[in-house]
Design an enzyme around this catalytic site. Structure first.
Site, mmCIF file in Angstrom:
data_model
loop_
_atom_site.group_PDB
_atom_site.id
_atom_site.type_symbol
_atom_site.label_atom_id
_atom_site.label_comp_id
_atom_site.label_asym_id
_atom_site.label_seq_id
_atom_site.Cartn_x
_atom_site.Cartn_y
_atom_site.Cartn_z
ATOM 1 N N HIS A 388 -20.549 -35.460 8.469
ATOM 2 C CA HIS A 388 -19.625 -34.328 8.345
ATOM 3 C C HIS A 388 -20.329 -32.971 8.229
ATOM 4 O O HIS A 388 -19.962 -32.141 7.392
ATOM 5 C CB HIS A 388 -18.696 -34.540 7.155
ATOM 6 C CG HIS A 388 -18.115 -35.919 7.078
ATOM 7 N ND1 HIS A 388 -17.185 -36.374 7.984
ATOM 8 C CD2 HIS A 388 -18.354 -36.958 6.241
ATOM 9 C CE1 HIS A 388 -16.862 -37.636 7.690
ATOM 10 N NE2 HIS A 388 -17.565 -38.009 6.643
ATOM 11 N N CYS A 389 -21.342 -32.758 9.051
ATOM 12 C CA CYS A 389 -22.028 -31.458 9.121
ATOM 13 C C CYS A 389 -22.762 -31.090 7.836
ATOM 14 O O CYS A 389 -23.020 -29.908 7.584
ATOM 15 C CB CYS A 389 -21.067 -30.330 9.505
ATOM 16 S SG CYS A 389 -20.349 -30.494 11.156
#
Length: 428
Positions: A388-389
């Site tokens: 998720h980044c």
């Protein structure tokens, strides 16, 4: 039922025994064309929200009716757009709790807004030896700009330090650790208001009296904006950023809140046409906000869409949306907790109190997050998987993230839980 352009009042009457989660979804899904025409269950609103028909029409109308550039002409099409953009600025200021309209800057997105803080403030305000406190598990957009800023300043002989702080088991930033790491060299403290993986809400209120006035506070409100009430003045923010596409609006537009007390320290980060600045015999003289940070042609349809999106959010009432997401999150936790082999990441499932803001992440033994996400999609459940980044190795495992909004219903949650339970039982 209102039209897609004019959503009805979705708030339940005061004497209505149903919760917002009982009332809202059945009334609002028709206002979101992609949902009205789809059989899938969308559970990825932390990545981007669905777009109401009113927003879609706003973007279409800009391109189809009286297209022009704003703040560039004196003919009616151009002047009307200029006035509309300033109206959106005023509405945005009210929506986020800014004290003044000139504290609102439109950018190309939340990532662009955070980079603007680094470039327009950090490059000139930070001195050799200064420190930035940051969360290493925050979104890359709230980590990478500070690393690039450090590397850039080092090329010119200024060395700044990046000081990470801890995260608690419930996903919140450890304010005790933050307070202990504040020093006379601390100049910037940056924090995610609502964490994009953990779903934990952060505030610095409990250490407010321990943060020196010289410390500039930056909040990443990409996930909280449009999902729960946000008041940047109450937060004590000097900078705050918002992502329009996570607030029912279009991609490519963001909001940078700059408190007036930092205006004198700002320099343009993207100078060009429209930048409020002057070229003098002695060099470059910065002008006034917000034009100081708004060089070039703005994303006009994106800004107009943001104005429409804020109207839609206000029609639902932000407190009602927050209560709805809380009810969905608690229902999700209660349903998933008994499933064998399911493990929650830090977040509301680990919190001591019953809380939730529409984001929950988990893993299931015996299957990768990517494979689980693929299988869930085959059954019509659209979720996010991966790290998720979160940059580097700060996130030690991939996970499935479920994120909700006003168009998500208790029925969606129950069907999702049933499917995850079935898959987990098959694996065990």
């Amino acid at each position: 039922m209102g039209s897609a352009l004019h959503p009805p009042d979705h708030r339940a009457p005061a004497d209505d025994p149903r919760t917002p989660s009982d009332v809202l979804p059945a009334q609002v899904r028709a206002a979101f064309p992609a949902l009205a025409e789809s059989t899938e269950t969308y559970l990825d609103s932390a990545a981007t929200t669905q777009k109401p028909g009113a927003v879609i029409e706003t973007v279409r109308d800009y391109h189809a009716v009286a297209t022009a550039n704003a703040a560039r002409g004196t003919y009616p099409w151009a002047t009307a757009l200029t006035q509309q953009i300033e109206a959106v600025r005023r509405r945005t200021a009210r929506f986020v709790g800014a004290a003044h309209d000139d504290e609102i800057v439109f950018t190309a997105g939340a990532t662009a807004a955070l980079n603007a803080v680094a470039l327009s403030w950090g490059l000139t305000a930070l001195d050799d030896g200064d420190e930035i406190l940051y969360g290493p598990t925050d979104h890359a957009a709230n980590v990478h700009p500070w690393y690039l800023l450090r590397d850039t300043l080092a090329r010119f002989g200024r060395r700044i330090e990046l000081v990470p702080y801890r995260v608690l088991p419930d996903g919140r930033a450890d304010t005790t650790d933050i307070a202990g790491k504040l020093s006379r060299r601390t100049r910037l403290l940056t924090v995610t208001h609502l964490h994009h993986v953990f779903g934990a809400l952060n505030s610095l209120a409990d250490i407010e009296d321990r943060i020196p006035g010289r410390v500039v506070r930056c909040y990443d409100c990409s996930q909280s904006g449009g999902h729960l009430p946000v008041d940047v003045t109450a937060l004590g923010a000097d900078f705050a950023v918002f992502a329009a596409h996570k607030m029912f609006a279009a991609p490519g537009t963001g909001v940078l809140y700059c408190r007036r007390r930092v205006h004198s320290a700002l320099r343009p980060f993207l100078p060009g046409g429209g930048t409020d600045a002057d070229l003098t015999a002695d060099g470059f003289e910065a002008g006034r906000m917000p034009g100081l940070l708004e060089g070039g042609t703005p994303n006009i349809p994106g800004i107009l869409a943001l104005g429409t999106a804020l109207g839609v959010l206000e029609s639902f009432d932000m407190a009602t949306i927050a209560a709805h997401n809380r009810a969905l999150t608690l229902r999700l936790i209660d349903g998933l907790r008994p499933i064998p082999g399911l493990r929650f990441l830090p977040g509301p499932a680990q919190a001591a109190d019953s809380t939730g803001h529409g984001i929950l992440s988990f893993t299931v033994d015996g299957i990768t997050a990517a494979d689980l996400g693929f299988v869930l999609a085959e059954y019509g459940f659209l979720v996010r998987t991966g790290t998720h980044c979160v940059p580097g190795t700060a996130m030690d495992r991939e996970s499935v993230r479920v994120s909700t909004h006003v168009y998500t219903g208790l029925d969606d949650i129950d069907r999702f839980v049933d499917r995850v339970r079935t898959l987990a039982e098959e694996l065990s």
